[in-house]
Design an enzyme around this catalytic site. Structure first.
Site, PDB file in Angstrom:
ATOM      1  CG  HIS A  80      36.415  35.929  -0.913  1.00 54.62           C
ATOM      2  ND1 HIS A  80      35.081  35.738  -0.036  1.00 54.62           N
ATOM      3  CD2 HIS A  80      35.803  34.523  -1.712  1.00 54.62           C
ATOM      4  CE1 HIS A  80      33.309  34.999  -0.577  1.00 54.62           C
ATOM      5  NE2 HIS A  80      34.387  34.718  -2.117  1.00 54.62           N
ATOM      6  CD  GLU A 105      32.703  36.032  -4.151  1.00 52.56           C
ATOM      7  OE1 GLU A 105      32.143  34.733  -4.465  1.00 52.56           O
ATOM      8  OE2 GLU A 105      33.853  36.565  -4.387  1.00 52.56           O
ATOM      9  CG  HIS A 157      32.481  30.472  -1.932  1.00 51.91           C
ATOM     10  ND1 HIS A 157      32.318  31.460  -1.333  1.00 51.91           N
ATOM     11  CD2 HIS A 157      32.105  30.681  -2.909  1.00 51.91           C
ATOM     12  CE1 HIS A 157      33.047  31.792  -1.370  1.00 51.91           C
ATOM     13  NE2 HIS A 157      32.824  32.113  -2.499  1.00 51.91           N
ATOM     14  CG  HIS A 162      36.025  36.647  -9.204  1.00 55.23           C
ATOM     15  ND1 HIS A 162      35.411  37.635  -8.365  1.00 55.23           N
ATOM     16  CD2 HIS A 162      35.570  35.729  -8.294  1.00 55.23           C
ATOM     17  CE1 HIS A 162      35.142  37.178  -7.753  1.00 55.23           C
ATOM     18  NE2 HIS A 162      35.026  35.980  -7.880  1.00 55.23           N
TER      19      HIS A 162
HETATM   20  C1  DHB Z   1      37.937  32.806  -6.936  1.00 48.18           C
HETATM   21  C2  DHB Z   1      37.405  33.454  -6.496  1.00 48.18           C
HETATM   22  C3  DHB Z   1      36.703  33.521  -5.469  1.00 48.18           C
HETATM   23  O1  DHB Z   1      35.705  33.858  -5.398  1.00 48.18           O
HETATM   24  C4  DHB Z   1      36.485  32.332  -5.211  1.00 48.18           C
HETATM   25  O2  DHB Z   1      34.957  32.094  -4.180  1.00 48.18           O
HETATM   26  C5  DHB Z   1      36.880  31.106  -5.278  1.00 48.18           C
HETATM   27  C6  DHB Z   1      37.750  31.362  -6.377  1.00 48.18           C
HETATM   28  C7  DHB Z   1      39.977  32.275  -7.513  1.00 48.18           C
HETATM   29  O3  DHB Z   1      39.693  33.897  -8.512  1.00 48.18           O
HETATM   30  O4  DHB Z   1      39.976  31.114  -7.656  1.00 48.18           O
HETATM   31 FE    FE Z   2      34.060  34.344  -3.420  1.00 48.28          FE
END
Ligand code: DHB
Ligand code: FE
Length: 278
Positions: A12, A239, A59, A192
């Site tokens: 997302h 997540e 978030h 990530h």
């Molecule tokens: C990114 C990934 C995320 O899950 C999020 O909530 C905000 C930014 C990203 O990779 O930029």
């Molecule tokens: Fe996120």
């Protein structure tokens, strides 16, 4: 009784909203990502769900760090998106399904989950982008129920707890006195990390094992602690708890309708899985 038509799990990343707004889906950076979605849209056109249960993490749009529920459930007639500061357009509001929301709330409290009930709730990119990717015309054909999991601030719920949350939601959907067809979304991940010295961290071998487990071993990831998962997938890789809860609404093996994995979208290993009951 209601039926779960399928489970859709996907990343997302806010930049996706920017790409949609700019119409750059066919540019080389974006094409391998957006090419994942037509098979999912085809499946949805034939599955015709009435309701989408959205398992995701907020978030900071609805819950900030000062008040952080471990689990929260939307029980509102409608959910509004709002500007989160990413510079992406605000999308049209989403209709709620109050009947399913209250049924889920009662079922979860009976099962000793005790989520915060939200009669007003703003929905962020983790809710809006997956729906936008599935229905690009933004004429939402589904009513929605937001289920928010804290993947953001310690202490987070364990993987085992999230899988159990999913089983409880799945049982409740199947016991809901309705002939609705429900699709369950799990959004976020996969690996990530956005900040600190491991910013940009991605773990493809782990993501691939996790995705394989979603097909036929949905409790595989419950062996890992929160610290294990952060170590293996990055701080925001956590997540994947949303995937784990969504996937465990359906017991046993599922059939893969479509899956896609692409590195990177922004800082994220972007993944997509559409599963239906075997
Ligand atoms: C990114 C990934 C995320 O899950 C999020 O909530 C905000 C930014 C990203 O990779 O930029
Ligand atoms: Fe996120």
């Amino acid at each position: 009784m209601a039926e779960i038509a399928g489970v859709l799990m996907m990343s997302h990343v806010p930049a996706i909203g920017g790409a949609i707004a700019k119409g750059v889906q066919q540019e080389p950076y974006w094409k391998p990502f957006f090419d994942g979605f037509p098979p999912v849209r085809d499946w949805l056109a034939q599955a015709k769900p009435d309701v989408a249960v959205m398992v995701y993490n907020d978030h900071g749009l609805n819950f900030f760090l000062d008040k952080m529920p471990t689990f929260a459930l939307g029980v509102a007639p409608q959910y509004q998106n709002a500007d989160e500061g990413w510079g992406i357009p605000v999308v049209p509001p989403f209709e709620g399904d109050e009947d399913l929301s209250w049924h889920l709330l009662e079922s979860l409290v009976d099962a000793e989950f005790d989520p915060v009930s939200c009669q007003e709730m703003a929905v962020d990119h983790a809710f809006t982008l997956p729906l936008q990717l599935c229905w690009p015309d933004m004429k939402w054909p589904v009513r929605t129920v937001p289920v928010v999991v804290n993947t953001v601030q310690y202490p987070m719920p364990s993987a085992a707890r999230c899988a159990k949350l999913g089983r409880t939601i799945g049982d409740a959907i199947r016991a809901w006195d309705s002939d609705a067809r429900v699709v369950v979304f799990g959004t976020g991940g996969l690996s990530h990390q956005l900040e600190g010295e491991r910013a940009g961290f991605i773990n493809k071998p782990f993501d691939e094992k996790f995705m394989a487990s979603m097909v036929d071993d949905p409790e595989w990831a419950t062996q890992f602690s929160i610290h294990d998962i952060i170590e293996k997938t990055g701080t925001q890789g956590l997540e994947l708890l949303n995937w784990l809860a969504a996937r465990n609404t359906v017991p046993g093996t599922m059939r893969t309708v479509h899956s896609n994995y692409h590195i990177p979208i922004s800082n994220t290993a972007s993944a997509l899985m559409a599963l239906e009951p075997a």
